[in-house]
Design a protein around this motif. Structure first.
Motif, PDB file in Angstrom:
ATOM      1  N   UNK A 139      33.289 -25.226  -1.196  1.00  0.00           N
ATOM      2  CA  UNK A 139      33.208 -23.303  -1.496  1.00  0.00           C
ATOM      3  C   UNK A 139      31.670 -22.772  -1.389  1.00  0.00           C
ATOM      4  N   UNK A 140      30.588 -24.178  -1.399  1.00  0.00           N
ATOM      5  CA  UNK A 140      29.801 -23.087  -0.933  1.00  0.00           C
ATOM      6  C   UNK A 140      29.132 -22.219   0.432  1.00  0.00           C
ATOM      7  N   UNK A 141      30.009 -23.244   1.412  1.00  0.00           N
ATOM      8  CA  UNK A 141      30.019 -23.085   3.238  1.00  0.00           C
ATOM      9  C   UNK A 141      30.683 -21.962   3.080  1.00  0.00           C
ATOM     10  N   UNK A 142      31.955 -22.170   2.229  1.00  0.00           N
ATOM     11  CA  UNK A 142      32.836 -20.752   3.002  1.00  0.00           C
ATOM     12  C   UNK A 142      31.570 -19.748   2.162  1.00  0.00           C
ATOM     13  N   UNK A 180      27.230 -17.279  15.111  1.00  0.00           N
ATOM     14  CA  UNK A 180      28.602 -16.994  13.687  1.00  0.00           C
ATOM     15  C   UNK A 180      29.714 -18.328  14.457  1.00  0.00           C
ATOM     16  N   UNK A 181      29.513 -18.111  15.679  1.00  0.00           N
ATOM     17  CA  UNK A 181      31.208 -19.113  16.214  1.00  0.00           C
ATOM     18  C   UNK A 181      30.487 -21.110  15.809  1.00  0.00           C
ATOM     19  N   UNK A 182      29.958 -20.962  15.845  1.00  0.00           N
ATOM     20  CA  UNK A 182      28.894 -22.533  15.590  1.00  0.00           C
ATOM     21  C   UNK A 182      29.081 -22.830  14.144  1.00  0.00           C
ATOM     22  N   UNK A 183      29.358 -21.924  13.464  1.00  0.00           N
ATOM     23  CA  UNK A 183      29.264 -21.724  11.885  1.00  0.00           C
ATOM     24  C   UNK A 183      30.819 -22.231  11.245  1.00  0.00           C
ATOM     25  N   UNK A 184      31.137 -21.311  12.391  1.00  0.00           N
ATOM     26  CA  UNK A 184      33.587 -21.574  12.155  1.00  0.00           C
ATOM     27  C   UNK A 184      33.097 -22.763  13.102  1.00  0.00           C
ATOM     28  N   UNK A 185      32.886 -23.327  13.672  1.00  0.00           N
ATOM     29  CA  UNK A 185      33.045 -24.664  14.094  1.00  0.00           C
ATOM     30  C   UNK A 185      32.906 -25.585  13.045  1.00  0.00           C
ATOM     31  N   UNK A 186      31.505 -26.000  12.442  1.00  0.00           N
ATOM     32  CA  UNK A 186      31.256 -26.820  11.233  1.00  0.00           C
ATOM     33  C   UNK A 186      31.934 -27.052  10.744  1.00  0.00           C
TER      34      UNK A 186
END
Lengths: 126, 177
Positions: free
Chosen positions: A93-96, B150-156
């Protein structure tokens, strides 16, 4: 026997310094202060702090445009404790929420610095 | 095949255009245009300087929070619980590198923009124009670094979902046994 020239001038320098102790102290203090200030300013510029220091001239009143610190107060996932379905869900939830925040704004996009946008493209190109 | 050729030609043309832009001397009429629009251009640049500074602080704060308060903490917690977090750890390391790159590219962009703002476009239109092209390229670099983050955030996020699914499956299997 006369003293060598170098010893004589050293002796004269020491006598002069002893005579003007206060002046020497003040000059030394100023030199040390200038040295430390220069080091501090060098670090300030080198580390990139200058770029995020919005108290610099030209950035007056920009504080209103900044995100409130409290916005990130709730983003606090504990670094210790067991891993369960609930704790994983809490993280999700926090990450999303932050992922959505990142994707909402396409920061530094567009081309506001193109000569065309600024109205200074070559007249021959038109 | 034709598509690739067309794309290649377009790329070559745009490269040669940029090259020409930064090397050919400006025509008299072009210089005159810069001089006559100098005030409005400077005003737009000052506005951009301010808005980009607040954007840098806001985005930087968010990226910092994600790295230190979320990724690092979850990774630490998984390791402390002796769970395999290698994929998440390596993605977080990539994120940290990308964050350093974002800070660095923005620093270089801001320094160049500040230099540009000090150039008198009424007296040195050519120098001003060349510096503008340089700042523009540096801003594109900043945008690229943001896209990368942003792309790495999505990967994570994807790595986390994979981990969660594996964890749930393993937990169910253990409880069934």
């Amino acid at each position: 026997m006369t003293e060598p020239k170098e010893t004589q001038s050293e002796h004269r320098l020491v006598t002069l310094m002893m005579k003007h102790q206060l002046t020497v102290l003040i000059v030394l203090t100023i030199v040390i202060a200038l040295a430390f200030t220069s080091i501090g300013l060098w670090l300030y510029n080198k580390s990139g702090t200058a770029q995020i220091d919005l108290s610099r001239p030209g950035y007056e009143g920009i504080g209103k445009e900044l995100a409130d610190d409290s916005e990130y107060k709730n983003v606090d996932y504990s670094a210790s404790g067991p891993i369960t379905s609930e704790t994983l869900h809490e993280f999700e939830e926090l990450y999303e929420a932050q992922l959505e925040n990142a994707m909402t704004i396409d920061a530094f996009s567009g081309d506001p610095l193109s000569p065309q946008s600024l109205g200074i493209d070559s007249p021959d190109d038109k | 095949m034709t598509g690739v050729a067309v794309a290649g030609m377009t790329l070559l043309m745009s490269i040669s255009r940029v090259h020409a832009d930064s090397h050919t001397p400006l025509s008299g009429s072009h210089k005159q245009q810069i001089i006559s629009n100098c005030t409005s251009v400077k005003s737009s640049l000052n506005q951009l300087h301010r808005s980009d500074a607040s954007l840098r602080v806001n985005r930087g704060q968010m990226y910092e929070v994600v790295g230190t308060k979320l990724m690092a903490r979850l990774n630490g917690r998984l390791v402390a619980n002796r769970l395999d977090a290698s994929t998440l750890v390596s993605t977080a390391a990539r994120y940290d590198t990308a964050l350093l790159n974002f800070r660095d590219t923005y620093k270089r962009y801001e320094e160049q923009l500040s230099t540009l703002l000090r150039v008198d476009c009424t007296k040195q239109p050519e120098t001003f124009y060349r510096a503008l092209l340089d700042v523009r390229a540096k801003r594109t670099e900043v945008h690229k670094s943001v896209t990368n983050l942003n792309s790495i955030m999505s990967d994570y996020h994807q790595d986390f979902i994979d981990f969660s699914n594996e964890y749930e499956t393993a937990t169910k299997r253990i409880s069934n046994d």
